[in-house]
Write a protein that holds these residues in place. Structure first.
Motif, mmCIF file in Angstrom:
data_model
loop_
_atom_site.group_PDB
_atom_site.id
_atom_site.type_symbol
_atom_site.label_atom_id
_atom_site.label_comp_id
_atom_site.label_asym_id
_atom_site.label_seq_id
_atom_site.Cartn_x
_atom_site.Cartn_y
_atom_site.Cartn_z
ATOM 1 N N SER A 3 0.890 -1.189 -0.083
ATOM 2 C CA SER A 3 0.058 -0.370 0.108
ATOM 3 C C SER A 3 1.237 1.505 0.052
ATOM 4 O O SER A 3 1.420 1.568 0.467
ATOM 5 N N PRO A 4 0.816 2.023 -0.485
ATOM 6 C CA PRO A 4 2.047 3.672 -0.680
ATOM 7 C C PRO A 4 1.746 4.919 -0.259
ATOM 8 O O PRO A 4 0.098 4.964 -0.353
ATOM 9 N N PHE A 5 2.737 4.688 0.698
ATOM 10 C CA PHE A 5 2.444 5.493 0.368
ATOM 11 C C PHE A 5 3.475 7.423 0.553
ATOM 12 O O PHE A 5 4.680 6.775 -0.125
ATOM 13 N N THR A 6 2.997 8.506 -0.035
ATOM 14 C CA THR A 6 4.151 9.582 0.066
ATOM 15 C C THR A 6 4.800 9.819 1.220
ATOM 16 O O THR A 6 4.057 9.911 2.688
ATOM 17 N N TYR A 7 5.594 10.336 1.706
ATOM 18 C CA TYR A 7 6.848 10.891 2.320
ATOM 19 C C TYR A 7 8.373 11.254 1.811
ATOM 20 O O TYR A 7 9.112 10.713 1.199
ATOM 21 N N GLU A 8 8.064 12.736 2.298
ATOM 22 C CA GLU A 8 9.597 13.301 1.994
ATOM 23 C C GLU A 8 10.205 13.968 2.807
ATOM 24 O O GLU A 8 10.578 15.053 2.870
ATOM 25 N N GLY A 9 10.002 13.758 4.134
ATOM 26 C CA GLY A 9 10.688 13.797 5.371
ATOM 27 C C GLY A 9 10.249 14.458 6.479
ATOM 28 O O GLY A 9 8.365 14.863 6.280
ATOM 29 N N GLY A 10 10.153 15.027 7.809
ATOM 30 C CA GLY A 10 9.381 15.258 8.591
ATOM 31 C C GLY A 10 8.394 14.617 9.447
ATOM 32 O O GLY A 10 8.241 13.266 9.015
#
Length: 290
Positions: free
Chosen positions: A45-52
């Motif tokens: 199951s995909p999620f976006t994560y770019e930090g924080g």
């Protein structure tokens, strides 16, 4: 097993594919929604994560995670998740049973071609390897706080479908660089998946070199690929006078032979124990182009 992979790239997807049939829930993160289809095809199951701080949706998925794999390389500011999870893992992941951190054999630094194992003191040379060692130490502190086993998985040069000497030879980018005495270890991405899966299933902690059996000069790998393809290898190039990038040159500043005895003692049998077996399988299965 409820699996979360932070940084579901080349290695992360191999881990996901290996464990796909064993997970009640499996998820992974990427920086771009454009890769969601790729993650879904690996059973994530995909999620976006770019930090924080994780989004509310990702936070909800973390609340049921039992097995966490961290595969995001530190940047100039360090490991992004160490800051995000600085308050501790227990509240965010109350069901956590095991952590796997993908690191690099670069943390050992240069040993003049001698053998190293997990007991060898680390003396990293490059900034990226210094950052990796700091991240290992940070994750060890977080794991200790919640009494969860942490497997630090130190990887050598990664290859597999679409990323290998056969591919670079076909693209006309392969170079037969000669630096006397220089050797490297390598690891097929399928063995990253298999070794990590073994550690996850048994919730094993500790440091493990996940690398092949045969450290070898880089020009030997190019010659092997050329033989499989039935083409002439590129001409030899002297390392000292070669026109290569500073990053490429920095890889040659470290010379060591890395032992994989510990992961084999844990019960892992390599699918591709050396570069000849790995390249041969990629060529035979027509998987080399990706």
């Amino acid at each position: 097993m409820n699996l979360m992979i932070f940084g579901a790239g080349f290695s992360g997807l191999a881990i996901a594919r290996t464990l796909a049939g064993e997970c009640g829930f499996a998820a992974g993160t990427t920086r771009s929604e454009a890769r969601f289809g790729e993650l879904r095809s690996a059973g994530l199951s995909p999620f976006t994560y770019e930090g924080g701080q994780p989004s509310p949706q990702l936070h909800k998925a973390l609340s049921k995670t039992t097995h966490l794999v961290m595969s995001i390389a530190p940047d100039a500011g360090g490991d992004p998740l160490l800051d995000a999870f600085a308050g501790g893992l227990g509240e965010i992941m109350p069901k956590l049973e095991w952590i796997g951190y993908l690191s690099t054999v670069g943390v050992y630094g240069d040993h003049g071609g001698e053998w190293v194992d997990e007991t060898t003191p680390c003396r990293p040379v490059s900034k990226r390897s210094v950052a990796r060692l700091a991240a290992e130490e940070g994750w060890a502190r977080l794991a200790d706080q919640v009494h969860v086993p942490l497997a630090i998985i130190r990887l050598s040069g990664i290859y597999g479908p679409g990323r290998n000497a056969l591919r670079t030879l076909e693209q006309g980018k392969a170079r037969r660089m000669i630096k006397p005495g220089q050797v490297f270890n390598r690891i097929h991405v399928e063995d990253i998946g298999g070794a990590t899966a073994l550690l996850a299933r048994q919730c094993l902690g500790g440091i493990y070199n996940v690398t092949d059996n045969v450290p070898a000069p880089p020009q030997d790998v190019v010659e092997c690929a050329a033989k499989l393809m039935g083409v002439a290898p590129p001409p030899e190039t002297d390392f000292e006078t070669a026109d290569i990038s500073p990053m490429a040159r920095s890889f040659y500043s470290e010379n060591k032979r890395v032992s994989n005895a510990r992961i084999r003692a844990a019960g892992y049998e390599f699918l591709h124990p050396d570069y000849e077996a790995g390249l041969g399988a990629l060529w035979r299965d027509a998987a080399w182009a990706g």
